[in-house]
Design an enzyme around this catalytic site. Sequence first.
Site, PDB file in Angstrom:
ATOM      1  N   GLU A 718       0.808  -1.232   0.000  1.00 57.22           N
ATOM      2  CA  GLU A 718       0.000   0.000   0.000  1.00 57.22           C
ATOM      3  C   GLU A 718       0.835   1.273   0.000  1.00 57.22           C
ATOM      4  O   GLU A 718       0.611   2.197   0.787  1.00 57.22           O
ATOM      5  CB  GLU A 718      -0.997  -0.027   1.165  1.00 57.22           C
ATOM      6  CG  GLU A 718      -1.979  -1.194   1.051  1.00 57.22           C
ATOM      7  CD  GLU A 718      -2.890  -1.350   2.246  1.00 57.22           C
ATOM      8  OE1 GLU A 718      -2.802  -0.531   3.188  1.00 57.22           O
ATOM      9  OE2 GLU A 718      -3.703  -2.295   2.251  1.00 57.22           O
ATOM     10  N   GLU A 819      -6.513  -9.758  -3.149  1.00 55.47           N
ATOM     11  CA  GLU A 819      -7.294  -9.820  -1.908  1.00 55.47           C
ATOM     12  C   GLU A 819      -8.780  -9.657  -2.217  1.00 55.47           C
ATOM     13  O   GLU A 819      -9.494  -8.911  -1.550  1.00 55.47           O
ATOM     14  CB  GLU A 819      -6.838  -8.724  -0.933  1.00 55.47           C
ATOM     15  CG  GLU A 819      -5.363  -8.768  -0.588  1.00 55.47           C
ATOM     16  CD  GLU A 819      -4.944  -7.654   0.372  1.00 55.47           C
ATOM     17  OE1 GLU A 819      -5.815  -7.079   1.062  1.00 55.47           O
ATOM     18  OE2 GLU A 819      -3.736  -7.366   0.426  1.00 55.47           O
TER      19      GLU A 819
END
EC number: 3.2.1.8
Length: 945
Positions: A718, A819
């Site tokens: 991220e 994910e």
Amino acid sequence: MKRFTVCCFSNKIHKNGDRNPDKKSRESMEVSRKDNEEPEKQNNNNVASIIGSDRTNVIVNHDFSSGMHSWHPNCCEAFVVTAESNVSHGVLDPSKCGSYVVVKNRKENWQGLEQDITNRVKPCSLYKVSATVAVSGPVHGLVEVMATLKLESQQSQTNYQFIAKTCVFKEKWVRLEGMFSLPSLPEKVVFYLEGPSPGIDLLIQSVTIHRESEPELERVTAEDETIVVNPNFEDGLNNWSGRSCKIVLHDSMADGKIVPESGKVFASATERTQNWNGIQQEITGKVQRKRVYEATAVVRIYGNNVTTATVQATLWVQNPNQRDQYIGISTVQATDKEWIHLKGKFLLNGSASRVVIYIEGPPPGTDILLNSLTVKHAEKIPPSPPPSIENPAFGVNILTNSHLSDDTTNGWFSLGNCTLSVAEGSPRILPPMARDSLGAHERLSGRYILVTNRTQTWMGPAQMITDKLKLFLTYQISVWVKVGSGINSPQNVNVALGIDSQWVNGGQVEINDDRWHEIGGSFRIEKNPSKALVYVQGPSSGIDLMVAGLQIFSVDRLARIKHLKRQCDKIRKRDVILKFAGVDSSKLSGATVRVRQIRNSFPVGTCISRSNIDNEDFVDFFLKNFNWAVFANELKWYWTEPEQGKLNYQDADDMLNLCSSNNIETRGHCIFWEVQATVQQWIQNMNQTDLNNAVQNRLTDLLNRYKGKFKHYDVNNEMLHGSFYQDKLGKDIRVNMFKTAHQLDPSATLFVNDYHIEDGCDPKSCPEKYTEQILDLQEKGAPVGGIGIQGHIDSPVGPIVCSALDKLGILGLPIWFTELDVSSVNEHIRADDLEVMMWEAFGHPAVEGIMLWGFWELFMSRDNSHLVNAEGDVNEAGKRFLAVKKDWLSHANGHIDQNGAFPFRGYSGNYAIEVITTSSSKVLKTFVVDKEDSSQVITVDLQGL
């Protein structure tokens, strides 16, 4: 304010399970106390045998009627006091209360009285311990007495299993009660009582251990059975204890302003110094594995000038191997004004030697008030029916006057004190993401809404759509936007929806120039609103906003999936020619061929956690339906090194062993996580030099340990949403992380990984910014080998997802959904969303794999996203997942041609072929279709046919 009873414990549960008897750091777990209670006088003079009259008692000589037989003082002294001995300790007169033993000359807390019970306990049985104890000597206030098991084996270190603890006043008998279970029997099991400070005598009147259940007996909790004892504090604080703080019983507080919501009393956890301090009860032996329970609590907070705080119900579970697990049951925002109901579910995957439920959460100094806490077996909720949607009108714009006919803004109103007018000069073509899903439409008019006199960021054009929305339909949003001149910084423009009191993101874009920009987004409502409006907002106050061709329309998912199936036939399937050999061609004339694909080689994986693999039902579904895995937390730095120098790779090792032994490939998630909130405090506290060394050690330790075992690594998770390491160590640290990881394990593909890439709702992580970040890393020498799109998505719309994939696909790197999860209260809609995302991924040539972020209820990061219910039932979303995977298997039937060949077109993967001749001879063979674009010729040997 009235106070009735107080109990305090000071030791936190230690995750490392250290049980050194010379360094007793005991957990504060359970108090089963009845203050002022004196047990019945034990007059048992006619002892028939050494075990007394209670033949079911594990303890031999439970009341010391046979002196010290079978009992042994542990590094101290002990003797029995009887009525005939003319000895008493203060008010404890043996002529009145019966015989008891005195344990004296204690120099350590752990010294006490013990008995070997090895041959009288069985594995997997539940035992209840009850002891009557007191203390004497230099006692000031409350003293702790504990029951403990010492488990000895020659092949491993001695372990200590805590059973129960109670608070004891000087020279007053108190009952200590608890339960234990041993999943396996060590070579030696010793029961002992311990606990008071050195110099204090421990007095014991009787000890019993009874078996509550037979081994392997399924104990089904009756619906009316109370798992939590004394749930409403009607019996004072019995069975409750403070989790490293005091607990106090009240009938009111704050001069009568705080009274119970129900019943006559409530408890408070006070003198809290840590967030995890609270009130707890041990429920060991009362909950079964693989069974769903629902906990309900009535809570509020008080004191320290805190008016609102998070309160959480948590389960602490200690497994037989001393591994600790913390299960968050539910959280709620509690206030100091009223009682709030907290409710949540939990499930134990594996066997538990101890289970404790507790309430925690508010900042230190704030009291937790608890009116009641109950735990019961959760009722099964029947699945929701498929929604019935009449006249969905796919592709039809529901907004009024999108084209600004007659040069007016009829149907629109200004949100806030801004001015709306019509101007000319906007694009006349539809935004690209809407072209495949909007139905029959005209070219745009070239007119737009000009919004001026904006004094707040939320001011812009709005339209009411309350009566135009239908439940469970997915709507796509399409619009051109532009901002006025004079901007000094990037401006976010957002299409938003106000659904009653809820703000819904309909798509965003960041603008830093004077061009028109497309916003593409989506949304869905799942309950009827009383008020719904759409509006465009975002630029800073004083900046003009321009909006052209805003349209909202429902999307036809089935039509999109039909398109994607045709796409998959083109990009995923391959021409295959089976050439048959080893048999005379005459025998093959007219032979029937049946080809069945057994397994598609396209990677479809899932997230798993360490506790999941203790559940054999979970493991069975996992191994049958996935060929890749990623670990939820167990490889993250905060898990493998929560405290500096204390490494924990055991959980990851266990999971990796399961995967490798079943030919499941694994992704390494993640080496670092750039978002500061996920970084351990000890790392955040480091100076630059120490942090740089810690980063290098992390890389070296992790990648050397698992070299060649993980196919992928998410190097620094991220990076579009966090910058902790970059801020601390400079811009080059990200490149160095990639370079070092590649040097340590050249075989692993190194990924970037981020969220909201594919849904158009986050300007921080749009495909353009992701592309820019990847190119910047590569230009500086970072060996970025793959692009991770997390895929936590709501209301997915195919063209929006595909647009992001197209933009990233130009980089030529493999794209993975790393994910993926979707969420809806309706299982059928959840199934629709998942089906769309699976086909979008499978239908795009740049995508090389899909990882679901879990599939089992109660073990997902988002509610209403599971495919399998907690007790093992596959729901509608799970059935759709299996159906899609079945669609990804190619089959073909026909006859061998005159050239001894059989052509077909199929997906890559493993196949079985059955050949049946006209004489009914039959042969079965297997073969593999590789992943390539060109045709593949496969020779099938039919020798022996």
